[in-house]
Structures are given as C-alpha cells and as structure tokens.
Design an enzyme around this catalytic site. Structure first.
Site, mmCIF file in Angstrom:
data_model
loop_
_atom_site.group_PDB
_atom_site.id
_atom_site.type_symbol
_atom_site.label_atom_id
_atom_site.label_comp_id
_atom_site.label_asym_id
_atom_site.label_seq_id
_atom_site.Cartn_x
_atom_site.Cartn_y
_atom_site.Cartn_z
ATOM 1 N N ALA A 269 -14.660 -42.350 4.381
ATOM 2 C CA ALA A 269 -13.596 -43.289 4.755
ATOM 3 C C ALA A 269 -13.042 -42.857 6.100
ATOM 4 O O ALA A 269 -13.081 -41.692 6.459
ATOM 5 C CB ALA A 269 -12.504 -43.280 3.698
ATOM 6 N N LYS A 270 -12.517 -43.864 6.826
ATOM 7 C CA LYS A 270 -12.000 -43.573 8.164
ATOM 8 C C LYS A 270 -10.886 -42.536 8.146
ATOM 9 O O LYS A 270 -10.689 -41.821 9.092
ATOM 10 C CB LYS A 270 -11.473 -44.859 8.804
ATOM 11 C CG LYS A 270 -12.557 -45.636 9.491
ATOM 12 C CD LYS A 270 -12.001 -46.766 10.323
ATOM 13 C CE LYS A 270 -13.169 -47.525 10.944
ATOM 14 N NZ LYS A 270 -12.812 -48.769 11.565
ATOM 15 N N ARG A 271 -10.150 -42.496 7.053
ATOM 16 C CA ARG A 271 -8.997 -41.603 7.063
ATOM 17 C C ARG A 271 -9.368 -40.128 6.830
ATOM 18 O O ARG A 271 -8.526 -39.252 6.969
ATOM 19 C CB ARG A 271 -7.965 -42.062 6.040
ATOM 20 C CG ARG A 271 -8.488 -42.089 4.637
ATOM 21 C CD ARG A 271 -7.455 -42.650 3.674
ATOM 22 N NE ARG A 271 -8.031 -42.818 2.363
ATOM 23 C CZ ARG A 271 -8.793 -43.868 2.035
ATOM 24 N NH1 ARG A 271 -9.041 -44.817 2.913
ATOM 25 N NH2 ARG A 271 -9.315 -43.952 0.822
#
Ligand code: GLU
Length: 300
Positions: A269-271
């Site tokens: 995930a991007k986070r």
C-alpha cells in the site's frame, strides 16, 4: 480531432502512468521496470505519463519524487512527459463526441443519494469502494436515478449551475459499439464485457474527466502500442476498450502483470513508508539491490 493529433503510429510504445498521490514504492518500481523492459525487448519507446487529474490528492512533491526515483533506478523515458491536468481540452473533445452520439447524461446525485437509492432498491448498501465490490468492479453499479430525468428538468438543473457528473449510458453504448475484443499477453483474446460497471462516470463533478476517459484518450494520442499495468486494473480494460470503440481510438495490446506482494502475501500500500523507493535508497539500497529484490519477489 483525436486522429489528427496522434503521433506517428510506426514505433512501438510502452508507458508508465503513475498518479502523484504518494511516493513510489516497490510495487510501482516493478510496474515501471516491467514497462521499461518491455520497451527494451521490443526496441520500443518507453514514455512517462503523470495521471494527476485528482486535484485533491495530487502533490507537486510527489511528482518531483517520481522523476527523481525513476532516474535513480535508471529507467530513462522519452520526452515529453504528458501531464493529464494540462490536457483537459482533449478530454472535452472526447466527451463532446460521446455527447453527440447521445451516450452521456448529467448525474446530479451525491454519493449519499446513490447509497440511499441502492438501499431502497434492496441491494447491498455498502457504499462505493474503488475495487472489488461483489456487485460490480467499481462498487455497486449506479442505480440509474438521473438516467431518465425529463429533458426539461435536466436542462434546467444544468443551466442553474447544479454540480453534475457525466455518465455513460452503458446499455445504449453497448448497443452502438457492438461486440469487441482485446489482446492480452497473459489471457489471449479477451471479449470486452464492460456491462457490470453500469453507467460509469466519464466526467466527475469536480474534474471534467475521469481515469477511464483520460486513460483511453491518452494511450491513443501518445501512440501507446502495449499497455502494461497491474492486474488490479484488468477489469478497467473492459471500459477502455468500449471507449476506444465509441471514439474510434486505437486499441493497444495489454499485459496485466501480477502485483508484488510482501512476505505476508498482501499487496503493498502507498502508505507503507518502509517500502518507498525513497526510504529504501536512504537506508542504503542501490538501484541494483532494488531490481534484484523486485525480481525475487515477482519470481522472474
Ligand atoms: N495511474 C494509475 C495508477 O497509478 C495507473 C493507470 C494505468 O496504468 O492505466 O494506479
């Protein structure tokens, strides 16, 4: 107009089309490398497109970071870089054409209106997640509230400046386009079946385009011959193929690759900051290390 503006069709072209809404992570690096290597193999041009139509989420520092990270990885692209936010006229032209075909209608609904309408109709009232909803690839399909508004009411609301999206009348679009296929490097010849999407939004209320429209138009205008992207976007290709048919755009070949996953089998995930190229570089990894890690994870 779209045909006129197109680049020379002779050279093969692959592309990487990130959205500047976060730092690139290993999953993006895999996707970029995949497109870059496909270009190398085919003696094609590798181009970069910045998909920055989402004004609420794009950030200039993420765009700068995309250039910097790709350069660091050694993935050189052919100029010029196309930035979607600067191409609104192209999308307006495509919308105009669809409108003249009688395939668009204004939709004044809010997300809440749609949720309530779906609940009333006794379908799953779970909101509209971006992917993977059981009722449709992008969530429950639009229940059609604004599809059959009387023409006068529709015109009055548009004239009074009421915010509205533009939706594709899927049933009529399918009838006009007829059956189509595309060629997928993993799956072979795929019959295009966009119907489960329902009346997709082609111009959002806030931004007068959408991912699907911008992507189909850009791939054509940039002369892309092979679209490589993650298999999470496989379903979207059904809609892109339909738009190509309706607008008379070229159909590239497609190669939807597997998504890289961590040791736990979950996709990145991007986070997850620890997996950003930025962080990996700062913690001492070299571009060679990253490419090796990616190949190992992808099993290639
Ligand atoms: N901009 C999309 C993303 O970052 C990719 C779109 C595409 O490759 O078609 O997920």
């Amino acid at each position: 107009w779209l045909i006129m503006a197109k680049r020379s069709p002779k050279t093969a072209v692959t592309r990487f089309a990130p959205s500047p809404t976060g730092f690139l992570h290993l999953g993006h690096a895999y996707s970029a490398l995949f497109a870059w290597e496909a270009a190398e193999k085919a003696n094609a041009r590798f181009i970069l497109r910045i998909e920055d139509i989402d004004a609420g989420r794009r950030r200039p520092e993420f765009e700068d970071a995309i250039f910097e990270d790709l350069q660091w990885l050694g993935l050189a692209w052919k100029e010029p870089v196309r930035r979607q936010s600067g191409c609104m006229d192209d999308y307006a032209g495509a919308l105009d054409k669809l409108d003249r075909l009688g395939l668009l209608y204004p939709c004044f609904c809010t997300r809440k209106d749609i949720r309530e309408e779906i609940a009333r109709a006794g379908q799953a009232p779970h909101g509209l997640p971006p992917h993977g909803h059981p009722n449709g690839p992008e969530g429950a399909p639009y229940p059609g509230t604004c599809r059959n508004l009387p023409p006068q009411a529709r015109a009055d609301r548009v004239c009074s400046g009421e915010p509205h999206a533009l939706r594709l009348h899927m049933e009529n679009a399918l009838e006009q386009a007829g059956p189509h296929t595309w060629s997928d490097r993993e799956k072979g010849v795929v019959a295009s079946r966009p119907k489960p999407f329902g009346d997709v939004v082609l111009a959002r209320k806030d931004i007068k385009t959408s991912y699907h429209l911008a992507c189909a138009v850009d791939d054509h205008l940039q002369g892309v011959t092979l679209v490589t992207r993650g298999e999470d976007l496989f379903e979207a290709t059904h809609v892109h193929r339909l738009l190509q048919a309706l607008l008379g755009l070229d159909t590239p070949d497609y190669h939807h690759h597997r998504l890289l996953t961590g040791a736990d089998g979950k996709r990145f995930a991007k986070r997850e900051r620890s997996l950003t190229l930025r962080h990996l570089r700062e913690s001492g990894k070299s571009p060679g290390d990253i490419k090796r890690d990616i190949r190992r994870m992808a099993g290639i």
